[in-house]
Design a protein around this motif. Structure first.
Motif, PDB file in Angstrom:
ATOM      1  N   SER A   1     -39.761 -53.997  25.857  1.00 53.88           N
ATOM      2  CA  SER A   1     -40.036 -55.364  26.315  1.00 53.88           C
ATOM      3  C   SER A   1     -40.801 -56.189  25.282  1.00 53.88           C
ATOM      4  O   SER A   1     -40.848 -57.409  25.379  1.00 53.88           O
ATOM      5  N   LYS A   2     -41.370 -55.544  24.283  1.00 48.29           N
ATOM      6  CA  LYS A   2     -42.090 -56.271  23.236  1.00 48.29           C
ATOM      7  C   LYS A   2     -41.147 -56.975  22.267  1.00 48.29           C
ATOM      8  O   LYS A   2     -41.547 -57.917  21.592  1.00 48.29           O
ATOM      9  N   THR A   3     -39.893 -56.509  22.184  1.00 44.21           N
ATOM     10  CA  THR A   3     -38.946 -57.116  21.248  1.00 44.21           C
ATOM     11  C   THR A   3     -37.648 -57.596  21.896  1.00 44.21           C
ATOM     12  O   THR A   3     -36.875 -58.279  21.236  1.00 44.21           O
ATOM     13  N   ILE A   4     -37.419 -57.244  23.146  1.00 47.55           N
ATOM     14  CA  ILE A   4     -36.174 -57.628  23.817  1.00 47.55           C
ATOM     15  C   ILE A   4     -36.502 -58.564  24.975  1.00 47.55           C
ATOM     16  O   ILE A   4     -37.299 -58.232  25.852  1.00 47.55           O
ATOM     17  N   ARG A   5     -35.874 -59.733  24.952  1.00 42.54           N
ATOM     18  CA  ARG A   5     -36.077 -60.709  26.029  1.00 42.54           C
ATOM     19  C   ARG A   5     -35.041 -60.492  27.138  1.00 42.54           C
ATOM     20  O   ARG A   5     -33.987 -59.917  26.926  1.00 42.54           O
ATOM     21  N   ASN A   6     -35.352 -60.987  28.306  1.00 39.31           N
ATOM     22  CA  ASN A   6     -34.429 -61.058  29.447  1.00 39.31           C
ATOM     23  C   ASN A   6     -33.960 -59.698  29.951  1.00 39.31           C
ATOM     24  O   ASN A   6     -32.847 -59.570  30.480  1.00 39.31           O
TER      25      ASN A   6
ATOM     26  N   ASP B   1     -33.338 -56.907  32.482  1.00 37.25           N
ATOM     27  CA  ASP B   1     -33.108 -57.101  33.904  1.00 37.25           C
ATOM     28  C   ASP B   1     -33.021 -55.784  34.676  1.00 37.25           C
ATOM     29  O   ASP B   1     -33.379 -55.728  35.826  1.00 37.25           O
TER      30      ASP B   1
ATOM     31  N   PHE C   1     -29.815 -56.416  29.568  1.00 40.78           N
ATOM     32  CA  PHE C   1     -30.508 -57.694  29.456  1.00 40.78           C
ATOM     33  C   PHE C   1     -29.476 -58.824  29.374  1.00 40.78           C
ATOM     34  O   PHE C   1     -28.363 -58.631  28.888  1.00 40.78           O
TER      35      PHE C   1
ATOM     36  N   GLU D   1     -28.526 -65.080  26.271  1.00 39.05           N
ATOM     37  CA  GLU D   1     -28.903 -66.490  26.412  1.00 39.05           C
ATOM     38  C   GLU D   1     -27.727 -67.369  26.045  1.00 39.05           C
ATOM     39  O   GLU D   1     -27.021 -67.112  25.069  1.00 39.05           O
TER      40      GLU D   1
END
Length: 70
Positions: free
Chosen positions: A31-36, A38, A65, A68
């Motif tokens: 989670s420190k480098t990957i957004r979204n 789920d 994830f 975007e």
């Protein structure tokens, strides 16, 4: 609800304590480098044995994830 497109990443977490800790460690670090992010799926569980005892738990996860929109 909107339609989503997901990318899947496979990672391996490890822990000397437990399977759950291995999962939590892997998700927290990702989670420190990957957004979204789920969802996750455990696809493999294994471990390392030393002197007749469990030394490490290893858990392979698929992390989903959402991509975007540009």
């Amino acid at each position: 609800m909107k339609n989503h497109v997901y990318k899947i990443l496979e990672i391996v977490g490890s822990s000397q304590t437990s399977i759950e800790d291995a999962i939590n460690t892997a998700v927290e670090l990702a989670s420190k480098t990957i957004r979204n992010m789920d969802w996750f799926e455990v696809v493999e569980t294994r471990g390392h044995i030393k002197d007749g005892k469990i030394a490490h738990y290893q858990v392979t996860l698929k992390i989903g994830f959402t991509l975007e929109a540009q």
